[in-house]
Scaffold this motif. Structure first.
Motif, PDB file in Angstrom:
ATOM      1  N   TYR A  92       0.830  -1.211   0.000  1.00 18.12           N
ATOM      2  CA  TYR A  92       0.000   0.000   0.000  1.00 18.12           C
ATOM      3  C   TYR A  92       0.865   1.261   0.000  1.00 18.12           C
ATOM      4  O   TYR A  92       0.607   2.206  -0.751  1.00 18.12           O
ATOM      5  N   LEU A  93       1.881   1.255   0.841  1.00 17.88           N
ATOM      6  CA  LEU A  93       2.774   2.410   0.893  1.00 17.88           C
ATOM      7  C   LEU A  93       3.567   2.528  -0.409  1.00 17.88           C
ATOM      8  O   LEU A  93       3.772   3.640  -0.918  1.00 17.88           O
ATOM      9  N   ASP A  94       3.975   1.413  -0.962  1.00 16.97           N
ATOM     10  CA  ASP A  94       4.712   1.441  -2.231  1.00 16.97           C
ATOM     11  C   ASP A  94       3.861   2.072  -3.335  1.00 16.97           C
ATOM     12  O   ASP A  94       4.360   2.875  -4.133  1.00 16.97           O
ATOM     13  N   ARG A  95       2.592   1.714  -3.382  1.00 15.47           N
ATOM     14  CA  ARG A  95       1.705   2.277  -4.408  1.00 15.47           C
ATOM     15  C   ARG A  95       1.530   3.773  -4.213  1.00 15.47           C
ATOM     16  O   ARG A  95       1.481   4.537  -5.186  1.00 15.47           O
ATOM     17  N   ALA A  96       1.410   4.197  -2.958  1.00 14.04           N
ATOM     18  CA  ALA A  96       1.278   5.630  -2.686  1.00 14.04           C
ATOM     19  C   ALA A  96       2.526   6.384  -3.130  1.00 14.04           C
ATOM     20  O   ALA A  96       2.439   7.470  -3.722  1.00 14.04           O
TER      21      ALA A  96
END
Length: 235
Positions: A92-96
């Protein structure tokens, strides 16, 4: 008869967040049509829990000034929490982070230029130049999750209706971070909570901010099938 792609497929897959608009106001018939389409959204027990305030013209400009002033004075007042830390460490953080890199890369703003990044973020508070903005308020039943889900379905109808009319919009979490400022300006009761806003109008297609579309993950990363063969086979 097997199902085939329909015009709605093109609308859903072509919708994207617009980050620069032409200032020309939309026609009353277009705005009413979008609102009527949004109103057709499903909701838990048909409660239809959305209260939507639309600002245009002088009201739009005055509210933008109030939001920018609240930001300068650090008067943040979010009804719902938001933090990148909540995404945890992982996908999730990577996508953000990938999303931010795509946006700022298209704008030519390096990671080290915090002033330019902050200036771009503040464009949210001028609705990215859009002539209209809709603020989506909700009552809080229980923990609010089901109501927020209903608001999300309303917002998706709203955004798809814009796309179908050749128009554009962008849902903005940042507008919800100044809930008290918005409530006071629009004279909204305290028991209605601001989830987010949508700026909308006609996209400026020549602007760098509209020169890209962010991607979506593969179905294999989000869908688990049970006795449903053939779906994830190579197409």
């Amino acid at each position: 008869m097997p199902a085939t792609a329909s015009p709605i497929t093109d609308i859903v897959r072509s919708r994207h967040s617009v980050r620069k608009f032409h200032p020309t106001p939309l026609s009353p018939s277009d705005i009413r049509g979008v609102l009527e389409d949004a109103q057709a959204a499903p909701s838990n027990c048909n409660t239809q829990p959305w209260t939507v305030h639309v600002v245009s013209g002088a009201a739009r400009d005055a509210l933008s000034k109030e939001l920018l002033k609240a930001d300068e004075e650090e008067r943040f007042s979010s009804d719902f929490s938001f933090s990148y830390a909540d995404f945890g460490e992982g996908a999730y953080l990577d996508r953000a982070h990938d999303h931010a890199a795509t946006v700022y890369g298209a704008l030519g703003i390096p990671r080290s230029d915090r002033a330019a990044r902050n200036a771009h973020a503040r464009e949210n508070l001028d609705f990215h130049g859009a002539p209209h903005a809709a603020f989506l308020f909700m009552p809080k039943f229980g923990d609010g999750v089901r109501v927020a889900g209903d608001i999300g379905m309303y917002a998706q109808n709203f955004l798809l209706s814009l796309t179908a009319r050749g128009l554009g919009g962008i849902p903005q979490t940042m507008l919800g971070m100044y809930a008290d400022t918005v409530r006071e300006f629009l004279d909204v009761p305290q028991d209605l909570k601001l989830l987010f806003g949508i700026s909308f109008g006609t996209a400026d297609l020549a602007a760098p901010a509209n020169s890209f579309h962010v991607g979506r993950i593969a179905l294999e990363q989000s869908v688990v099938l049970h006795d449903t063969p053939g779906i994830l086979d190579a197409q």
